[in-house]
Design a protein around this motif. Structure first.
Motif, PDB file in Angstrom:
ATOM      1  N   UNK A 364     -34.283 -36.541   6.813  1.00 49.76           N
ATOM      2  CA  UNK A 364     -32.901 -36.086   6.708  1.00 49.76           C
ATOM      3  C   UNK A 364     -32.269 -36.702   5.474  1.00 49.76           C
ATOM      4  N   UNK A 365     -31.762 -35.852   4.620  1.00 50.40           N
ATOM      5  CA  UNK A 365     -31.127 -36.285   3.376  1.00 50.40           C
ATOM      6  C   UNK A 365     -29.635 -35.982   3.469  1.00 50.40           C
ATOM      7  N   UNK A 366     -28.822 -37.001   3.279  1.00 50.02           N
ATOM      8  CA  UNK A 366     -27.372 -36.815   3.262  1.00 50.02           C
ATOM      9  C   UNK A 366     -26.871 -36.699   1.839  1.00 50.02           C
ATOM     10  N   UNK A 367     -25.928 -35.820   1.618  1.00 51.32           N
ATOM     11  CA  UNK A 367     -25.321 -35.628   0.301  1.00 51.32           C
ATOM     12  C   UNK A 367     -23.817 -35.823   0.419  1.00 51.32           C
ATOM     13  N   UNK A 368     -23.266 -36.754  -0.357  1.00 58.11           N
ATOM     14  CA  UNK A 368     -21.844 -37.040  -0.277  1.00 58.11           C
ATOM     15  C   UNK A 368     -21.294 -37.232  -1.676  1.00 58.11           C
ATOM     16  N   UNK A 369     -20.042 -36.952  -1.836  1.00 55.65           N
ATOM     17  CA  UNK A 369     -19.397 -37.081  -3.137  1.00 55.65           C
ATOM     18  C   UNK A 369     -18.139 -36.250  -3.174  1.00 55.65           C
ATOM     19  N   UNK A 370     -17.387 -36.409  -4.243  1.00 59.54           N
ATOM     20  CA  UNK A 370     -16.134 -35.670  -4.377  1.00 59.54           C
ATOM     21  C   UNK A 370     -16.400 -34.178  -4.530  1.00 59.54           C
ATOM     22  N   UNK A 371     -15.371 -33.370  -4.306  1.00 56.23           N
ATOM     23  CA  UNK A 371     -15.483 -31.929  -4.508  1.00 56.23           C
ATOM     24  C   UNK A 371     -15.861 -31.637  -5.959  1.00 56.23           C
ATOM     25  N   UNK A 372     -16.880 -30.778  -6.144  1.00 55.69           N
ATOM     26  CA  UNK A 372     -17.333 -30.442  -7.484  1.00 55.69           C
ATOM     27  C   UNK A 372     -18.338 -31.415  -8.062  1.00 55.69           C
ATOM     28  N   UNK A 551     -28.128 -44.124  -4.141  1.00 59.86           N
ATOM     29  CA  UNK A 551     -28.988 -43.558  -3.110  1.00 59.86           C
ATOM     30  C   UNK A 551     -29.497 -44.693  -2.237  1.00 59.86           C
ATOM     31  N   UNK A 552     -29.723 -44.380  -0.957  1.00 61.97           N
ATOM     32  CA  UNK A 552     -30.211 -45.383  -0.024  1.00 61.97           C
ATOM     33  C   UNK A 552     -29.786 -45.044   1.387  1.00 61.97           C
ATOM     34  N   UNK A 553     -30.052 -45.931   2.327  1.00 57.67           N
ATOM     35  CA  UNK A 553     -29.613 -45.725   3.701  1.00 57.67           C
ATOM     36  C   UNK A 553     -28.142 -46.110   3.818  1.00 57.67           C
ATOM     37  N   UNK A 554     -27.563 -45.807   4.952  1.00 60.05           N
ATOM     38  CA  UNK A 554     -26.157 -46.136   5.174  1.00 60.05           C
ATOM     39  C   UNK A 554     -25.915 -47.631   5.020  1.00 60.05           C
ATOM     40  N   UNK A 555     -26.743 -48.443   5.663  1.00 58.40           N
ATOM     41  CA  UNK A 555     -26.544 -49.890   5.601  1.00 58.40           C
ATOM     42  C   UNK A 555     -26.703 -50.418   4.183  1.00 58.40           C
ATOM     43  N   UNK A 556     -27.676 -49.880   3.450  1.00 56.81           N
ATOM     44  CA  UNK A 556     -27.885 -50.337   2.077  1.00 56.81           C
ATOM     45  C   UNK A 556     -26.695 -50.005   1.188  1.00 56.81           C
ATOM     46  N   UNK A 557     -26.160 -48.805   1.352  1.00 53.60           N
ATOM     47  CA  UNK A 557     -25.061 -48.376   0.496  1.00 53.60           C
ATOM     48  C   UNK A 557     -23.753 -49.061   0.853  1.00 53.60           C
ATOM     49  N   UNK A 558     -23.547 -49.346   2.139  1.00 59.25           N
ATOM     50  CA  UNK A 558     -22.332 -50.052   2.534  1.00 59.25           C
ATOM     51  C   UNK A 558     -22.294 -51.448   1.920  1.00 59.25           C
ATOM     52  N   UNK A 559     -23.466 -52.055   1.776  1.00 57.91           N
ATOM     53  CA  UNK A 559     -23.541 -53.419   1.223  1.00 57.91           C
ATOM     54  C   UNK A 559     -23.386 -53.446  -0.295  1.00 57.91           C
ATOM     55  N   UNK A 560     -23.423 -52.268  -0.922  1.00 54.88           N
ATOM     56  CA  UNK A 560     -23.186 -52.199  -2.364  1.00 54.88           C
ATOM     57  C   UNK A 560     -21.696 -51.998  -2.631  1.00 54.88           C
ATOM     58  N   UNK A 561     -21.215 -52.590  -3.692  1.00 54.71           N
ATOM     59  CA  UNK A 561     -19.807 -52.388  -4.058  1.00 54.71           C
ATOM     60  C   UNK A 561     -19.724 -51.200  -5.014  1.00 54.71           C
ATOM     61  N   UNK A 562     -19.918 -49.974  -4.442  1.00 49.92           N
ATOM     62  CA  UNK A 562     -19.969 -48.791  -5.281  1.00 49.92           C
ATOM     63  C   UNK A 562     -19.184 -47.629  -4.695  1.00 49.92           C
ATOM     64  N   UNK A 563     -19.555 -46.403  -5.096  1.00 47.91           N
ATOM     65  CA  UNK A 563     -18.857 -45.199  -4.648  1.00 47.91           C
ATOM     66  C   UNK A 563     -18.874 -45.068  -3.135  1.00 47.91           C
ATOM     67  N   UNK A 564     -20.049 -45.229  -2.547  1.00 49.62           N
ATOM     68  CA  UNK A 564     -20.186 -45.031  -1.099  1.00 49.62           C
ATOM     69  C   UNK A 564     -19.329 -46.023  -0.340  1.00 49.62           C
ATOM     70  N   UNK A 565     -19.334 -47.274  -0.779  1.00 49.63           N
ATOM     71  CA  UNK A 565     -18.541 -48.294  -0.096  1.00 49.63           C
ATOM     72  C   UNK A 565     -17.048 -47.970  -0.170  1.00 49.63           C
ATOM     73  N   UNK A 566     -16.596 -47.447  -1.311  1.00 49.12           N
ATOM     74  CA  UNK A 566     -15.189 -47.090  -1.432  1.00 49.12           C
ATOM     75  C   UNK A 566     -14.832 -45.943  -0.492  1.00 49.12           C
ATOM     76  N   UNK A 567     -15.739 -44.950  -0.375  1.00 47.55           N
ATOM     77  CA  UNK A 567     -15.501 -43.848   0.577  1.00 47.55           C
ATOM     78  C   UNK A 567     -15.455 -44.384   1.997  1.00 47.55           C
TER      79      UNK A 567
END
Length: 583
Positions: A364-372, A551-567
């Motif tokens: 399962x691949x999740x895709x997230x990001x702003x519109x456009x 890119x990464x799993x939910x836990x990996x991305x939450x621990x990064x101070x990046x786009x995913x963490x801000x969302x």
């Protein structure tokens, strides 16, 4: 005539109806020009020579000719209509077939009302000339030709004098066609714009009423309607200027005929019966020539319609099966992107920039990001709605374009953010991708999509007929039926494009629980704005401006101070504050 030549494949197979219709028309025209001959015989032989015993024979002969003409007219009209109807039946089918296979790129700029106008008004405009206008043009030529032949037989000099004004009529008709054709093309476009406005208004009536924009919409339609009216008035002005000129030329011919013909009769060079016959025959010429403007009018409309139809038929299909395409009933669903770059139009910015990832079967691949940001572009390329400009997409180790379109799309189940349902039964909507699906399979798909219970609560259950675009159902109910439709085909790849955006949190939780079972053994792509919809994904890809930024799993991305963490912080801030206050 180039337009008609290019559309020949649609009407020429039915040429036998046209040929027989024209042959019967020739009989009608021949009988018509015999009337003045009978008039000449009646005046010269019966009246002047006092052979009154011929009256019964002339009368019976005239009645027989009228009966024969009636039969010929019937076959001419019936076969002419049959020719036109059968021709546009094939043409309309070809247009509809073409629309089914045109790429998404075409529909990005196409307008629904304009396409509807082409398949209805333009097709009928073309048919009317095939059924009626073309025959009228041939009738005009035959009637004028035969009438002139008889006139030359009676008096060559009088016939030549009568023809003296014809070059002026030809020039007038030519100038008329040069002006009226562009005018009718403009009318067709204006009509399409008006049809588009009506279609958009009806489709968006909820928005119109919710914002009290009824008067604003009336004004916008009035502008389109005024444009259509003005173009028609302009075209009527062209007709009004040219038709009296054509009529005047015709009446000049009559005046010349009466003056010179009367002089010939007085000098014994023409019989009175022949002059009367000449007078009838000249109207067989003037009448059709005065109607020539109407025929040119019809021809111009038909030509303008044909040109608009050819615009659809000539559109390029840039997504198609290549020679030797692979036909696979069942795919594993292994998707790989290798340096894929894509833009929708040559003038647009890049929608995707060097995208590379690997989605093994069952993941399962999740895709997230702003519109456009390019999320939907990825899934549209997987479904081959578009072809990438650079790079390659592999499916089970083969280039995606190596497969037939049917093989690819039969193995992909798509649930879009805006669910579209057809005006048919719920059962038919769920089994749309697999019409032969059993009732058990349909119900199983509905249960997995958490749709079975509310379907059974409806008056006719699965046989309930839905309104246009699923009218009568809530947004969440429509989306769950769309999810059931995707599940029903048992796809190898499942694409969920914000598929739970229209359902409440409780229903979303139920659907997510059902999806966990449904997604087993399938490669799944989840596009979502809610992190809760994709936090269970094997890999989450964060998109920004057409690029993969994380890119990464939910836990990996939450621990990064990046786009995913801000969302994540934005979406869960209120909930965390509530939990802290509760503690």
């Amino acid at each position: 005539m180039n337009t008609f030549k290019r559309l020949k494949e649609f009407y020429w197979p039915f040429k036998r109806f046209f040929i027989i219709s024209i042959l019967t028309l020739l009989a009608v025209t021949g009988i018509t020009v015999v009337y003045p001959v009978i008039l000449q015989i009646t005046i010269d032989t019966v009246v002047i020579d006092q052979n009154f015993h011929l009256v019964p024979y002339v009368s019976i002969g005239f009645l027989l000719l009228m009966a024969l003409k009636g039969v010929a007219v019937y076959f001419h009209q019936y076969l002419g209509d049959l020719f036109g109807i059968k021709s546009v039946f094939e043409l309309r089918n070809a247009l509809y077939r073409k629309l089914q296979f045109l790429p998404f790129r075409y529909y990005d700029n196409a307008r629904t009302g304009d396409l509807m106008s082409r398949l209805t008004a333009d097709v009928e405009g073309f048919r009317f000339f095939l059924s009626f206008g073309c025959a009228q043009l041939i009738n005009l030529v035959m009637l004028v030709g035969l009438s002139l032949g008889i006139m030359f037989f009676y008096s060559p000099s009088l016939a030549l004098v009568t023809l003296a004004a014809m070059p002026f009529l030809v020039v007038t008709v030519y100038r008329f066609d040069k002006k009226v054709h562009p005018a009718f093309t403009s009318i067709r476009k204006s009509f399409a714009n008006m049809t588009t406005k009506v279609q958009e208004n009806i489709s968006g009536m909820n928005t119109v009423k919710s914002l009290s924009k009824e008067n604003y919409e009336i004004g916008r339609f009035d502008d389109k309607n005024n444009d259509y009216k003005d173009k028609y008035i302009y075209t009527s002005g062209i007709w009004a200027r040219f038709f009296p000129v054509m009529e005047l030329i015709g009446h000049v011919c009559v005046v010349v005929l009466l003056g010179y013909g009367g002089w010939l009769v007085i000098n014994g060079q023409l019989s009175p019966g022949a002059l009367f016959a000449f007078f009838s025959l000249i109207w067989y010429i003037i009448g059709p020539l005065m109607n020539l403007g109407f025929i040119i009018n019809m021809f111009s409309q038909s030509k303008a319609s044909g040109e608009r139809l050819l615009q659809v038929l000539d559109e390029k299909e840039d997504v198609f099966d290549k020679p030797g395409a692979i036909h696979a009933e069942r795919l594993d669903g292994h998707v790989e992107f290798k340096n894929v770059t894509h833009r929708y139009d040559s003038e647009d910015e890049l929608a995707l920039k060097n995208i590379t990832f690997d989605a093994p079967p069952g993941k399962t691949i999740g895709l997230i990001g702003a519109t456009g940001s390019g999320k939907t572009s990825i899934t549209q390329l997987i479904s081959r709605f578009y072809e990438p400009n650079r790079g390659e997409i592999l499916l089970d180790g083969h280039r995606l374009e190596d497969y037939s379109l049917k093989s690819v799309r039969h193995n992909i189940g798509v649930v879009l953010q805006e669910s579209f349902l057809f005006s048919s039964s719920i059962k038919d909507n769920i089994s749309y991708g697999l019409p032969d699906a059993s009732m058990d399979r349909i119900m199983d798909a509905a249960k997995r999509a958490q749709a079975h219970d509310f379907i059974m609560d409806m008056p006719n259950g699965y046989d309930t007929i839905l309104g246009e675009r699923g009218m009568g159902l809530s947004g969440g109910q429509k989306q769950r039926i769309a999810i059931a439709r995707a599940i029903c085909i048992d796809p190898s790849i499942l694409i969920l494009d914000d598929a739970t955006s229209a359902v409440d949190m409780e229903t979303e939780a139920k659907i997510q629980a059902a999806f966990k079972e449904v997604m087993k053994g399938r490669t799944t792509f989840i596009i979502a704005h809610r992190i809760s919809s994709l936090m269970h994904a094997d890999e989450i890809i964060v998109m920004d401006n057409g690029e993969i930024v994380e890119r990464g799993t939910h836990d990996e991305l939450v621990n990064l101070d990046g786009h995913y963490r801000r969302i994540y912080d934005i979406q869960f801030k209120d909930r965390n504050m509530f939990l802290q206050e509760a503690r």
